[in-house]
Design a protein around this motif. Structure first.
Motif, PDB file in Angstrom:
ATOM      1  N   ALA A  70     -14.203   4.670  -4.236  1.00 17.30           N
ATOM      2  CA  ALA A  70     -13.172   5.262  -3.374  1.00 17.30           C
ATOM      3  C   ALA A  70     -13.802   6.300  -2.449  1.00 17.30           C
ATOM      4  CB  ALA A  70     -12.115   5.942  -4.238  1.00 17.30           C
ATOM      5  N   ARG A 108      -1.170   6.034  -1.307  1.00 19.87           N
ATOM      6  CA  ARG A 108      -2.207   6.235  -0.283  1.00 19.87           C
ATOM      7  C   ARG A 108      -3.421   7.012  -0.766  1.00 19.87           C
ATOM      8  NH1 ARG A 108       0.193   4.777   4.724  1.00 19.87           N
ATOM      9  NH2 ARG A 108       1.535   3.107   3.965  1.00 19.87           N
ATOM     10  N   GLY A 109      -3.262   7.768  -1.847  1.00 23.87           N
ATOM     11  CA  GLY A 109      -4.403   8.573  -2.268  1.00 23.87           C
ATOM     12  C   GLY A 109      -4.076   9.387  -3.507  1.00 23.87           C
ATOM     13  N   ASP A 140      -8.473   3.783  -3.382  1.00 22.41           N
ATOM     14  CA  ASP A 140      -7.890   4.639  -2.342  1.00 22.41           C
ATOM     15  C   ASP A 140      -8.527   6.025  -2.349  1.00 22.41           C
ATOM     16  OD1 ASP A 140      -5.810   2.910  -1.197  1.00 22.41           O
ATOM     17  OD2 ASP A 140      -5.058   2.885  -3.261  1.00 22.41           O
ATOM     18  N   ALA A 144       0.825  -1.222   0.000  1.00 21.02           N
ATOM     19  CA  ALA A 144       0.000   0.000   0.000  1.00 21.02           C
ATOM     20  C   ALA A 144       0.853   1.262   0.000  1.00 21.02           C
ATOM     21  CB  ALA A 144      -0.948  -0.011   1.200  1.00 21.02           C
TER      22      ALA A 144
END
Length: 225
Positions: free
Chosen positions: A180, A125-126, A153, A122
């Motif tokens: 998301a 993260r965004g 995400d 991961a």
């Protein structure tokens, strides 16, 4: 200055991409990658202002230039930058946020939805989309929304409420359908270039920078819990 500027050349095929990192003078945990839209380069005043704001709050910030209007080319370049940052031993980052302005945010969104599901570390993260170009001006029937539905995400959209390439109600509908977790921050009366009549550019930048920092902090704080 509580951060250092480092110039980089990132391998991309048989070429090199120009990049600049702002490295905070403290233990690094999270980074943000930023790139420009269809025109300009990584030294757009807004990207510089945002990078400097994030770096001054302890976030590693890499911005890069990749010219050209071919979206496939832009996506490949973005992937190269992400892989470079992942394998860079010097800055041991826990995670990164992918960001971009206009066409750059489209490239970032595409990279996000092609991240292998077995990428269990991961690292990404965004996604931060500044002026996401949801459609061509006056072509609201052709939406560029497919990639957005495949992202899992968190996503932050920062768009002008008068953006000719992103009609407000259309983006809101897309956001509701996305899997998301997402948030939209509307800059009142701003167009696609984030210009607002009667407001200084720096004032608009400040609002955008504050919103983006706040959103990133919310997500990274949750990580600590």
């Amino acid at each position: 200055m509580n951060h250092t500027e480092v110039k980089l050349k990132i391998p991309f095929g048989n070429k090199l991409l120009d990049a600049v990192c702002l490295v905070p003078n403290k233990n690094l945990t999270y980074g943000i990658i930023l790139t420009h839209g269809a025109s300009g380069d990584m030294n757009l005043p807004h990207l510089m202002s945002l990078a400097s704001h994030l770096a001054s709050h302890g976030f590693f910030c890499l911005r890069f230039t990749c010219k050209g209007l071919n979206i496939v080319h832009r996506i490949k370049a973005y992937k190269s930058v992400l892989n470079y940052l992942k394998t860079l031993g010097e800055y041991k980052l826990t995670g990164v946020f992918l960001g971009g302005r206009s066409m750059g945010s489209r490239a970032a969104a595409s990279v996000m939805c092609h991240i292998e599901p077995d990428d269990a570390d991961a690292f990404v993260r965004g996604l931060i989309c500044i002026s996401y170009p949801l459609h061509h001006p006056k072509q609201q029937h052709k939406l560029r929304d497919e990639d957005l539905y495949r992202i899992k995400d968190p996503v932050l959209f920062v768009s002008g409420s008068a953006d000719e390439m992103c009609e407000k109600n259309l983006l809101e509908k897309v956001a509701q359908k996305m899997q998301a977790p997402n948030k939209i921050h509307w800059i009142e009366k701003a167009n696609h270039s984030m210009a607002v009549k009667g407001r200084s550019t720096n004032d608009v930048f400040k609002e955008i920078n504050t919103q983006i920092l706040f959103w990133i902090q919310e997500i990274t704080e949750m990580d600590k819990k």
